[in-house]
Design a protein around this motif. Structure first.
Motif, PDB file in Angstrom:
ATOM      1  N   SER A  99       0.839  -1.189   0.000  1.00 43.56           N
ATOM      2  CA  SER A  99       0.000   0.000   0.000  1.00 43.56           C
ATOM      3  C   SER A  99       0.880   1.247   0.000  1.00 43.56           C
ATOM      4  CB  SER A  99      -0.900   0.016   1.247  1.00 43.56           C
ATOM      5  OG  SER A  99      -0.129  -0.017   2.418  1.00 43.56           O
ATOM      6  N   PRO A 100       0.419   2.332  -0.645  1.00 47.17           N
ATOM      7  CA  PRO A 100       1.195   3.560  -0.643  1.00 47.17           C
ATOM      8  C   PRO A 100       1.325   4.131   0.755  1.00 47.17           C
ATOM      9  CG  PRO A 100      -0.999   3.932  -1.517  1.00 47.17           C
ATOM     10  CD  PRO A 100      -0.858   2.458  -1.351  1.00 47.17           C
ATOM     11  N   GLU A 101       2.361   4.925   0.966  1.00 44.28           N
ATOM     12  CA  GLU A 101       2.614   5.486   2.292  1.00 44.28           C
ATOM     13  C   GLU A 101       1.474   6.417   2.690  1.00 44.28           C
ATOM     14  OE1 GLU A 101       4.935   5.510   5.664  1.00 44.28           O
ATOM     15  OE2 GLU A 101       5.203   4.380   3.813  1.00 44.28           O
ATOM     16  N   PRO A 102       0.775   6.140   3.801  1.00 40.90           N
ATOM     17  CA  PRO A 102      -0.300   7.039   4.240  1.00 40.90           C
ATOM     18  C   PRO A 102       0.265   8.391   4.641  1.00 40.90           C
ATOM     19  CG  PRO A 102      -0.434   4.905   5.331  1.00 40.90           C
ATOM     20  CD  PRO A 102       0.897   4.971   4.661  1.00 40.90           C
ATOM     21  N   SER A 103      -0.528   9.409   4.485  1.00 38.94           N
ATOM     22  CA  SER A 103      -0.088  10.757   4.824  1.00 38.94           C
ATOM     23  C   SER A 103      -0.591  11.143   6.202  1.00 38.94           C
ATOM     24  CB  SER A 103      -0.622  11.752   3.791  1.00 38.94           C
ATOM     25  OG  SER A 103      -0.402  13.073   4.235  1.00 38.94           O
ATOM     26  N   ASP A 104       0.280  11.808   6.971  1.00 36.60           N
ATOM     27  CA  ASP A 104      -0.139  12.313   8.273  1.00 36.60           C
ATOM     28  C   ASP A 104      -1.171  13.429   8.127  1.00 36.60           C
ATOM     29  OD1 ASP A 104       1.481  10.549   9.554  1.00 36.60           O
ATOM     30  OD2 ASP A 104       3.117  11.956   9.915  1.00 36.60           O
ATOM     31  N   LYS A 105      -1.270  14.002   6.917  1.00 38.41           N
ATOM     32  CA  LYS A 105      -2.206  15.101   6.704  1.00 38.41           C
ATOM     33  C   LYS A 105      -3.661  14.656   6.855  1.00 38.41           C
ATOM     34  CE  LYS A 105       0.906  17.543   3.520  1.00 38.41           C
ATOM     35  NZ  LYS A 105       1.089  18.059   2.140  1.00 38.41           N
ATOM     36  N   THR A 106      -3.900  13.363   6.695  1.00 34.63           N
ATOM     37  CA  THR A 106      -5.284  12.876   6.760  1.00 34.63           C
ATOM     38  C   THR A 106      -5.662  12.357   8.138  1.00 34.63           C
ATOM     39  OG1 THR A 106      -4.694  10.611   6.097  1.00 34.63           O
ATOM     40  CG2 THR A 106      -5.151  12.197   4.327  1.00 34.63           C
ATOM     41  N   ILE A 107      -4.742  12.389   9.097  1.00 28.51           N
ATOM     42  CA  ILE A 107      -5.011  11.768  10.395  1.00 28.51           C
ATOM     43  C   ILE A 107      -6.251  12.358  11.069  1.00 28.51           C
ATOM     44  CG2 ILE A 107      -4.162  11.589  12.769  1.00 28.51           C
ATOM     45  CD1 ILE A 107      -1.423  10.964  11.701  1.00 28.51           C
ATOM     46  N   LYS A 108      -6.362  13.688  11.110  1.00 26.95           N
ATOM     47  CA  LYS A 108      -7.504  14.306  11.773  1.00 26.95           C
ATOM     48  C   LYS A 108      -8.816  13.878  11.133  1.00 26.95           C
ATOM     49  CE  LYS A 108      -5.198  18.435  13.585  1.00 26.95           C
ATOM     50  NZ  LYS A 108      -5.164  19.926  13.586  1.00 26.95           N
ATOM     51  N   ARG A 109      -8.810  13.788   9.792  1.00 19.62           N
ATOM     52  CA  ARG A 109     -10.025  13.398   9.093  1.00 19.62           C
ATOM     53  C   ARG A 109     -10.355  11.927   9.364  1.00 19.62           C
ATOM     54  NH1 ARG A 109     -10.140  15.004   2.919  1.00 19.62           N
ATOM     55  NH2 ARG A 109     -10.092  17.056   3.899  1.00 19.62           N
ATOM     56  N   GLU A 110      -9.318  11.096   9.395  1.00 18.28           N
ATOM     57  CA  GLU A 110      -9.524   9.673   9.684  1.00 18.28           C
ATOM     58  C   GLU A 110     -10.094   9.488  11.091  1.00 18.28           C
ATOM     59  OE1 GLU A 110      -6.186   7.008   8.553  1.00 18.28           O
ATOM     60  OE2 GLU A 110      -5.397   8.789   7.527  1.00 18.28           O
ATOM     61  N   ILE A 111      -9.520  10.214  12.055  1.00 18.19           N
ATOM     62  CA  ILE A 111      -9.994  10.091  13.432  1.00 18.19           C
ATOM     63  C   ILE A 111     -11.448  10.545  13.546  1.00 18.19           C
ATOM     64  CG2 ILE A 111      -9.747  11.050  15.754  1.00 18.19           C
ATOM     65  CD1 ILE A 111      -6.691  11.025  15.290  1.00 18.19           C
ATOM     66  N   LYS A 112     -11.788  11.635  12.868  1.00 13.88           N
ATOM     67  CA  LYS A 112     -13.161  12.137  12.913  1.00 13.88           C
ATOM     68  C   LYS A 112     -14.119  11.115  12.322  1.00 13.88           C
ATOM     69  CE  LYS A 112     -15.990  16.117  11.516  1.00 13.88           C
ATOM     70  NZ  LYS A 112     -15.994  17.411  10.783  1.00 13.88           N
TER      71      LYS A 112
END
Length: 369
Positions: free
Chosen positions: A26-39
């Motif tokens: 899988s491609p490297e996940p971005s830390d930029k999406t963490i807040k959206r993922e948590i929400k």
């Protein structure tokens, strides 16, 4: 309607849990999406717990938290990893975006040891850590994170049947091609690495899948939870086995599945040595008998493994004396036998019987491969 909505919520959770594979699948996940993922994960969790009973058991939750605490430092992203229990007979576990992970009471009953619990949690943590649900959705090119968030928001806004219908369509479309085996194997392989670094027996990832595979074939109508959404059971088992060997990790299942347990007890004036439920040796209670059985039990405990080959358990002539040997270790010499004890060939057969009985839970496993 409630039952239908429950199924959709579980489907959403399993979609978020989708995946696992060898490193770089899988491609490297971005830390930029963490807040959206948590929400998104929090919203999904709230919906799940409206329709599936959550179990609040402080002692079990504390144990799960302790296991999770050993695994979390080895994850690559700082998500909100938390483990919650759902009241459900089916053995299942899944993670949501952002790290929230659920395990069912059925799964906790199915697992044999702390190592196997760690294997299941680790597998699901990797799914969240590597954002496999989002990766799978992008691959399907039919559903993305914003769409998922919108569908959840629609149901929370009270759109009723329309919101549920929209969620149903989106989820069913996203799940049309099921989950990619490469992502599943990535979570297995990365989970094995993390188990090793966290001090757990990495063979637990293998033993858990082996028994699930047995149950899947034994019970055609049995709802297998995690394996109902991960149908490539044989391929995953083979891949995990290969990965363990490539890493040079000794595969020792015995302690993980709590089999081949050796114990000495005194019963009705006799001292008895058993391997699980198989009686190996007994003699009238007394100092000499107890000392011999304790010594023999220690030797058996150090040498017995589920992976033993038939020729590993043998009666050999060593230094002019016949002995029962396992691997390269002498278990019992003929001159140590007390009056009335079976001869060495009979004891060898009892060891083989105990090993074969212990293997029954993994009847599809090739222990000799």
């Amino acid at each position: 309607m409630a039952k239908k909505f429950f199924s959709l919520i579980i489907a959403l959770a399993l979609l978020a849990a989708a995946g696992a594979a060898y490193a770089a699948a899988s491609p490297e996940p971005s830390d930029k999406t963490i807040k959206r993922e948590i929400k998104l994960g929090r919203k999904s969790a709230a919906e799940i717990e409206k329709h599936v009973p959550r179990v609040l058991n402080p002692s079990v939750e504390a144990k799960l938290s302790m296991i999770a605490a050993r695994l979390i430092p080895h994850m690559q992203r700082e998500l909100e990893y938390e483990v919650r229990i759902l009241e459900m007979e089916q053995p299942n576990a899944f993670s949501l975006p952002g790290g929230m992970t659920y395990i069912t009471t059925g799964m906790l009953d199915f697992l044999k040891s702390e190592d196997e619990i760690a294997a299941v949690l680790c597998h699901e943590f990797v799914h969240a850590d590597r954002a496999h649900g989002i990766v799978q959705a992008r691959r399907n090119n039919r559903l993305n994170l914003l769409t998922l968030a919108g569908l959840i928001a629609a149901t929370q806004a009270g759109e009723g049947g329309a919101g549920i219908a929209a969620m149903a369509g989106g989820i069913q479309t996203a799940m049309m091609n099921t989950y990619s085996i490469d992502l599943e194997k990535e979570a297995d392989a990365m989970g094995i690495d993390i188990l090793y670094r966290a001090g757990y027996n990495p063979a637990a990832m293998l033993t858990m899948m082996e028994r699930m595979n047995v149950e899947r074939l034994k019970r055609a109508q049995y709802e297998l939870g995690i394996f109902q959404t991960h149908p490539e059971a044989d391929e995953r088992v083979d891949a995990a086995l290969k990965y363990l060997r490539e890493k040079g990790i000794d595969i020792q299942r015995k302690d993980v599945v709590k089999k081949l347990r050796v114990k000495v007890d005194e019963e009705g004036g006799r001292v008895v040595l058993r391997i699980d439920e198989t009686e190996f040796l007994s003699a009238p209670a007394g100092g000499e008998a107890r000392a011999l059985l304790d010594k023999t039990a220690k030797r058996l405990d150090e040498t017995l493994e589920l992976e033993l080959l038939p020729y590993d358990i043998r009666v050999s002539e060593l230094g002019g004396e016949r002995s029962l040997v396992i691997g390269r270790e002498t278990i019992l010499r003929e001159d140590e036998l007390l009056p009335g004890m079976p001869e060495l060939p009979a004891l060898r057969d009892r060891v083989m019987e105990a090993v074969n009985l212990a293997r029954r839970g993994g009847i599809l496993t090739d222990y000799y491969e």
